[in-house]
Scaffold this active site. Structure first.
Site, PDB file in Angstrom:
ATOM      1  N   LYS A  41     -32.429   9.305  23.314  1.00  0.00           N
ATOM      2  CA  LYS A  41     -31.900   7.891  24.614  1.00  0.00           C
ATOM      3  C   LYS A  41     -30.668   8.683  25.677  1.00  0.00           C
ATOM      4  CE  LYS A  41     -30.603   3.622  22.896  1.00  0.00           C
ATOM      5  NZ  LYS A  41     -30.828   2.484  22.296  1.00  0.00           N
ATOM      6  N   ARG A 135     -34.288 -10.102  26.046  1.00  0.00           N
ATOM      7  CA  ARG A 135     -34.499  -8.730  26.824  1.00  0.00           C
ATOM      8  C   ARG A 135     -35.813  -8.306  27.503  1.00  0.00           C
ATOM      9  NH1 ARG A 135     -31.425  -2.966  24.615  1.00  0.00           N
ATOM     10  NH2 ARG A 135     -32.768  -2.925  23.242  1.00  0.00           N
ATOM     11  N   HIS A 165     -36.489  -5.776  18.294  1.00  0.00           N
ATOM     12  CA  HIS A 165     -35.642  -5.182  18.387  1.00  0.00           C
ATOM     13  C   HIS A 165     -34.531  -6.227  17.816  1.00  0.00           C
ATOM     14  CE1 HIS A 165     -32.338  -2.380  18.782  1.00  0.00           C
ATOM     15  NE2 HIS A 165     -32.135  -2.489  20.265  1.00  0.00           N
ATOM     16  N   ARG A 220     -35.896   3.472  13.285  1.00  0.00           N
ATOM     17  CA  ARG A 220     -35.357   3.919  15.148  1.00  0.00           C
ATOM     18  C   ARG A 220     -33.799   3.603  14.684  1.00  0.00           C
ATOM     19  NH1 ARG A 220     -37.752  -1.206  16.348  1.00  0.00           N
ATOM     20  NH2 ARG A 220     -36.149  -1.230  17.816  1.00  0.00           N
ATOM     21  N   TYR A 264       0.294   8.159  38.298  1.00  0.00           N
ATOM     22  CA  TYR A 264       0.172   7.191  39.308  1.00  0.00           C
ATOM     23  C   TYR A 264       1.265   5.726  38.706  1.00  0.00           C
ATOM     24  CZ  TYR A 264      -3.410  10.317  41.958  1.00  0.00           C
ATOM     25  OH  TYR A 264      -3.963  11.234  42.330  1.00  0.00           O
ATOM     26  N   CYS A 311      -5.599  10.549  34.768  1.00  0.00           N
ATOM     27  CA  CYS A 311      -5.816  11.245  36.126  1.00  0.00           C
ATOM     28  C   CYS A 311      -7.709  10.841  36.199  1.00  0.00           C
ATOM     29  CB  CYS A 311      -5.123  11.680  36.900  1.00  0.00           C
ATOM     30  SG  CYS A 311      -3.411  11.436  36.578  1.00  0.00           S
ATOM     31  N   MET A 312      -8.780  11.244  37.254  1.00  0.00           N
ATOM     32  CA  MET A 312      -9.826  11.812  37.998  1.00  0.00           C
ATOM     33  C   MET A 312      -9.826  12.914  36.638  1.00  0.00           C
ATOM     34  SD  MET A 312     -11.809  12.937  41.114  1.00  0.00           S
ATOM     35  CE  MET A 312     -12.040  11.329  42.122  1.00  0.00           C
ATOM     36  N   ASP A 313      -9.458  13.666  37.215  1.00  0.00           N
ATOM     37  CA  ASP A 313      -9.350  14.938  36.244  1.00  0.00           C
ATOM     38  C   ASP A 313      -8.260  16.404  35.441  1.00  0.00           C
ATOM     39  OD1 ASP A 313     -11.571  14.984  38.581  1.00  0.00           O
ATOM     40  OD2 ASP A 313     -10.180  16.040  39.565  1.00  0.00           O
TER      41      ASP A 313
END
Ligand SMILES: *Cc1c(COP(=O)(O)O)cnc(C)c1O
Length: 375
Positions: A41, A135, A165, A220, A264, A311-313
């Protein structure tokens, strides 16, 4: 599923042989009759599901588990055969596709089983049984009633089996070991009560369950196949190692003076003159922002701490120690965000531990814009 790219900005390297090795070592710890369903998954925990499934298939794996129908269809469209079990919810609109793509659906409860039974499609399915996680699944606390429901639907549906599970199989304290024992006890009782139905797929173990609570049957297998730990405190069998490395490069090197701040929010201020390098990877790549002023990367076998906010990038690191040791650091030099460099190793589990999460979240979180390369 991932973008094709040879760009050396930020990229992941996946050692497929290591995944197969992990799979084989894990399997060798189970009894001879035990089988494995590979849990792939979330794009094989960020490693790339198609490539991993192909390699596993060649090594005899015929059972796979995913989280949703898009993942399942992607595997089928890439030619993956065998059984593919969806562990979660599929909306009724997609029931026709479940049938057309020969995908197995988890039955979340009686109401959902009724929907599938009335859909007009002979969909393969397996009941989830709730033995304590709260769940999804049929209430497993009343084992007799649970077995009755399974029996009833075995006549109305293409039912291949059921599973439960375990939610604390990775813990080693007495209370949690007892909780796991009780979960397995309920599951075993239901299995006993439905024995005459001869289901081919009845299972209850995840990675941790299989190695810490006996793996006699179908496991699993998820996280340990990728070489990571269910819990940071766990000790994995010898030879099992992470298969994923995350690399980036130095984009700029600069010197700053004592008193100057970085990034920042000016969250880092230099107390002495320092050498700073900037790296073109940030939180949009899935590099966790909570590693700001906390995490480190590896360069030429040294640890270089993150300074200022991620930072973002981009992010900034302190390379003063490397420079002091006489290393020359230049644009294009490789940086290891996760993996090995010289004698140093930094795993996704280590990174997760620094910020109070689990390795699963780190590897799943590496974003789609980071290309995966296979070794
Ligand atoms: C994710 C998942 C697994 C695999 O768990 P690991 O801890 O990665 O081995 C097994 N079963 C179910 C139902 C899951 O959701």
């Amino acid at each position: 599923m991932y973008i094709e790219s040879n760009t050396k900005r930020s990229w992941v390297e996946v050692d497929i042989d290591q995944i197969i090795k992990n799979y084989n070592i894990y399997k060798s710890k189970l009894s001879d009759s035990a089988r494995i369903m590979a849990v792939v998954k979330a794009d094989a925990y960020g490693h790339g599901d198609v490539a991993i499934c192909r390699a596993l298939w060649q090594n005899g794996v015929k059972l796979f588990a995913v989280s949703n129908i898009d993942e399942a269809k992607c595997l089928r469209n890439s030619g993956i055969g065998g059984d593919i079990l969806i562990l979660g919810y599929t909306p009724p609109e997609d029931f026709e596709d479940l049938f057309n793509f020969n995908i197995t659906q988890t039955l979340l409860g009686e109401e959902y089983a009724e929907l599938v039974a009335n859909s007009g499609f002979n969909i393969k399915c397996q009941f989830a049984i709730d033995t304590g996680m709260n769940r999804i699944g049929l209430d497993g606390s009343d084992t007799e009633k649970c077995a009755e429901i399974i029996r009833k639907y075995s006549k109305k549906l293409h039912l291949d089996g059921f599973f439960t599970h375990l939610c604390v199989a990775d813990a080693d304290d007495a209370e949690n070991i007892e909780f796991t024992r009780l979960q397995i006890e309920k599951y075993d009782r239901i299995r006993e009560l439905t024995k005459d139905l001869h289901f081919p797929l009845v299972h209850c173990m995840n990675s941790a369950g299989g190695i810490f609570h006996g793996g006699e049957e179908l496991v699993r297998l998820g996280i340990v196949m990728y070489g990571l730990k269910p819990d940071f405190s766990n000790v994995l069998p010898d030879g099992i190692a992470p298969a994923l490395s995350w690399k980036s490069v130095i984009m700029m090197v600069k010197k700053i003076k004592a008193g100057e701040s970085v990034g920042y929010g000016r969250s880092f201020t230099a107390t002495k003159d320092m050498w700073i390098a900037t790296i073109p990877t940030g939180y949009a790549d899935g590099y966790r922002r909570d590693l700001s002023n906390k995490g480190y990367v590896l360069i030429k076998g040294y640890r270089a701490p993150i300074v200022g906010r991620v930072c973002m990038d981009q992010m900034m690191i302190d390379i003063s120690e490397l420079i002091a040791c006489g290393e020359v650091i230049e644009m294009g030099d490789e940086v290891t965000l996760i993996g090995k460099s010289g004698k140093e190793t930094l795993t996704a589990d280590d990174m997760a531990h620094m910020i109070g999460t689990i390795g699963y979240e780190i590897v799943c979180g590496i974003s789609k814009r980071v290309p995966r390369k296979y070794l």
